[in-house]
Design a protein around this motif. Structure first.
Motif, PDB file in Angstrom:
ATOM      1  N   THR A  49       4.982  -7.938  -0.888  1.00 14.22           N
ATOM      2  CA  THR A  49       5.959  -7.606  -2.021  1.00 14.22           C
ATOM      3  C   THR A  49       6.885  -6.439  -1.955  1.00 14.22           C
ATOM      4  O   THR A  49       7.720  -6.440  -2.588  1.00 14.22           O
ATOM      5  N   ALA A  51       6.025  -3.657  -3.086  1.00 12.47           N
ATOM      6  CA  ALA A  51       5.679  -3.021  -4.289  1.00 12.47           C
ATOM      7  C   ALA A  51       5.044  -1.965  -4.414  1.00 12.47           C
ATOM      8  O   ALA A  51       3.727  -2.202  -3.798  1.00 12.47           O
ATOM      9  N   THR A 151       9.087  -2.736  -7.381  1.00 15.71           N
ATOM     10  CA  THR A 151       9.604  -2.964  -6.165  1.00 15.71           C
ATOM     11  C   THR A 151      10.112  -1.570  -5.486  1.00 15.71           C
ATOM     12  O   THR A 151      10.382  -0.906  -6.321  1.00 15.71           O
ATOM     13  N   PHE A 200       6.695 -11.555  -7.955  1.00 14.15           N
ATOM     14  CA  PHE A 200       7.600 -10.545  -6.986  1.00 14.15           C
ATOM     15  C   PHE A 200       8.196 -11.319  -5.965  1.00 14.15           C
ATOM     16  O   PHE A 200       9.198 -10.904  -5.857  1.00 14.15           O
ATOM     17  N   GLY A 210      15.439  -6.273  -7.808  1.00 15.36           N
ATOM     18  CA  GLY A 210      14.202  -5.713  -8.094  1.00 15.36           C
ATOM     19  C   GLY A 210      13.624  -6.264  -9.555  1.00 15.36           C
ATOM     20  O   GLY A 210      14.252  -7.024 -10.322  1.00 15.36           O
TER      21      GLY A 210
END
Length: 564
Positions: A49, A51, A151, A200, A210
């Motif tokens: 992701t 993130a 993110t 996400f 994001g």
């Protein structure tokens, strides 16, 4: 690793086991955020992701000693070391025996592999056996923490320019867990259950702006929702709700440091968490909290009388073996956790003992009544959801007569008058079992009453309040139990959702609403507004389709007139 899922709570068969963080970089390279009162480093980076996860960020002081049963207080400054939040953090809780009995049936009939029938369901509940689990293994009163998932792109934008004035920043989704205001945690502790990876992935596919996801703990049971004159005199009612508000203020004050926009906050919660969303929308007698601009109440649950059992305070003191509030504040934390768990464990069927009450300050009435009367923050955009069989496990199989039905109503909804109970048992939910009133036997009669009183009518009234600009959906995958949709809202890598198209449809609707204010189907067609015909979207095993809301308006009107 076997998982059991229930009541907004995920439990690993290996209690206390922590999943290793998914990281594509050395921990020394993970970013650090300066919050002023402390320095906090990301715990992990998810390469799928893209993130960061900042875990267990303290948003309030430990609510112990003199702070027990009081509103949260700002954290003390501690800049001596960089915090990583690697430890386990969840609040003390209690699981009623009657709810524990439903674990095995819930797990069995939520799977498409097991054919669901009402008769089989009712019999399985009667034969249910509680799990031999210490639900408080690892719990501690020092639990007022939150997690931030962000993110990499949004985070790096925060470093390159200031977003504190709301001029930029990614949309923010704040999650409030459910669990009857008695159990649960921000992650589904003790192992992750509210995994936002799917959200996400959809966010990245829909937009390059994001996403920031925030999940918070709040005090539960007696520690979060103790009521009574003693608390009013020397404490704060609804302390757990004030924890949530405090965390939302933290988001307003700090989320720009992670790349989020304080002006683009969507508050989402399920069950007790969904009820909390409505309570914050209707707070201050309709002015709202002013701490979020959009809301996703999922199966929003509150007791319509906004009262708890009268002897809850004295019962707690007895379980704790003390005689005053002062002694309760001085008691050892282990004893306090045990007393809370024992008291809630012994709760009467379909009750949790504690919950939000009218405090005359932040909470002035039930959310259904306030919304019905137009007293709510109308600036908040709403996407409301509920499940088609919310009342499934909220019944007492020992109730077989009309007199017992009336007694069950009385103990399930504190504060009802004898006149109220008679009206419910003879007029609104009479012993008519031909299916025309939504039930076919004594068990489903209880399910229908509980479902409408606690969830469905909240869903109905918030929809009515925003019908010309709001959106609504129903989770319609059989059997449509309360909490069954959580597996589709989030991702559980060890137990994927049985119907991927339904998960994609629900996650797509959530993400597009968070990012743009309009939920969309997976083909990017916008949801219809509720409107005068009650047009909603049904989340089915094959995706999302338009349909019409089916809620008993007459009975919901009656429930909304309760409390003050």
């Amino acid at each position: 690793m076997r998982r059991l899922f229930f009541g907004s709570f995920v439990l690993s068969a290996a209690l206390g086991a922590n999943a290793a963080p998914v990281t594509g970089t050395d921990s020394s390279c993970l970013p650090v955020v300066d919050l002023g009162y402390e320095l906090h480093q990301a715990l992990s980076y998810n390469t799928t992701t893209q993130a960061y996860t900042f875990q267990n960020i303290r948003y309030a002081q430990p609510p112990v000693g003199d702070l027990r049963f009081r509103a949260p207080a700002h954290p003390k400054t501690n800049r001596t070391s960089v915090q990583t939040g690697s430890e386990l953090r969840f609040c003390p809780q209690g699981v009623p025996v009657w709810q524990g009995d439903a674990y095995t049936p819930i797990g069995k009939y939520s799977s498409p592999a097991n054919a669901f029938t009402l008769q089989a369901w009712e019999e399985s509940i009667k034969d249910g056996k509680p799990l031999s689990v210490d639900w408080n293994a690892g719990a501690q009163e020092d639990c007022l923490f939150l997690d931030v998932h962000v993110t990499k792109k949004a985070f790096e934008q925060a470093k390159s320019k200031s977003t504190s004035c709301g001029g930029g920043g990614a949309p923010v989704l704040v999650w409030i867990h459910g669990g009857g205001f008695a159990l649960g945690s921000k992650t589904g502790t003790p192992t992750p259950g509210y995994d936002p990876v799917g959200l996400f992935e959809h966010a990245a596919a829909n937009s390059d702006q994001g996403l920031v996801f925030v999940a918070l703990n709040y005090r539960l049971g007696a520690l979060g929702f103790m009521a009574g004159t003693e608390i009013e005199k020397d404490g704060n009612l609804n302390a757990g709700l004030l924890d949530q508000k405090f965390a939302l203020q933290w988001v307003q004050d700090n989320i720009h440091l992670f790349g989020g926009s304080k002006e683009r906050v969507t508050l989402m919660g399920e069950s007790a968490g969904g009820g909390s969303v409505l309570l914050h929308m209707t707070a201050n007698h309709g002015k709202g909290s002013g701490l979020f601009s959009q809301a996703i109440p999922q199966s929003p649950a509150t007791i319509p009388t906004m009262q708890v059992v009268k002897d809850g305070y004295s019962q707690f003191l007895s379980y704790l073996n003390v005689t005053s509030l002062e002694e309760a504040r001085a008691a050892d934390t282990i004893a306090v956790i045990a007393a809370n768990a024992a008291q809630i464990g012994a709760a009467a069927t379909t009750t949790y003992i504690f919950g939000p009450v009218i405090d005359g300050k932040y909470i002035t009435d039930s959310p259904a009544k306030l919304i019905k009367d137009g007293n709510f923050d109308k600036s908040v955009k709403v996407l409301a959801g509920h499940n088609m069989f919310e009342g499934a496990f909220f019944f007492d199989p020992n109730v077989t007569t009309n007199d017992e039905f009336s007694t069950w109503i009385s103990r399930s909804f504190a504060g009802l008058t004898n006149k109220d109970i008679t009206h419910l048992a003879t007029s609104l939910y009479p012993p008519q079992f031909d299916g025309s009133l939504g039930y076919v036997d004594m068990d489903t009669r209880q399910m229908k009453l509980w479902s409408e009183a606690v969830i469905d009518c909240n869903y109905y009234w918030v929809g009515q309040g925003v019908r010309d600009k709001g959106y609504a959906y129903e989770f319609g995958i059989s059997p449509g139990f309360h909490i069954q949709d959580l597996k589709y809202t989030f991702n559980d890598p060890t137990s994927p959702a049985p119907w991927p198209k339904a998960q994609d449809a629900l996650q797509e609707a959530i993400v597009t609403f968070v990012q743009g204010g309009v939920p969309e189907f997976t083909n990017h067609e916008a949801f219809p507004h509720l409107g005068s015909h009650g047009t909603i979207v049904n989340i089915t095993s094959q995706g999302a389709v338009e349909t019409t809301r089916k809620v008993n308006a007459t009975r919901c009107d009656w429930w909304a007139k309760l409390s003050q």
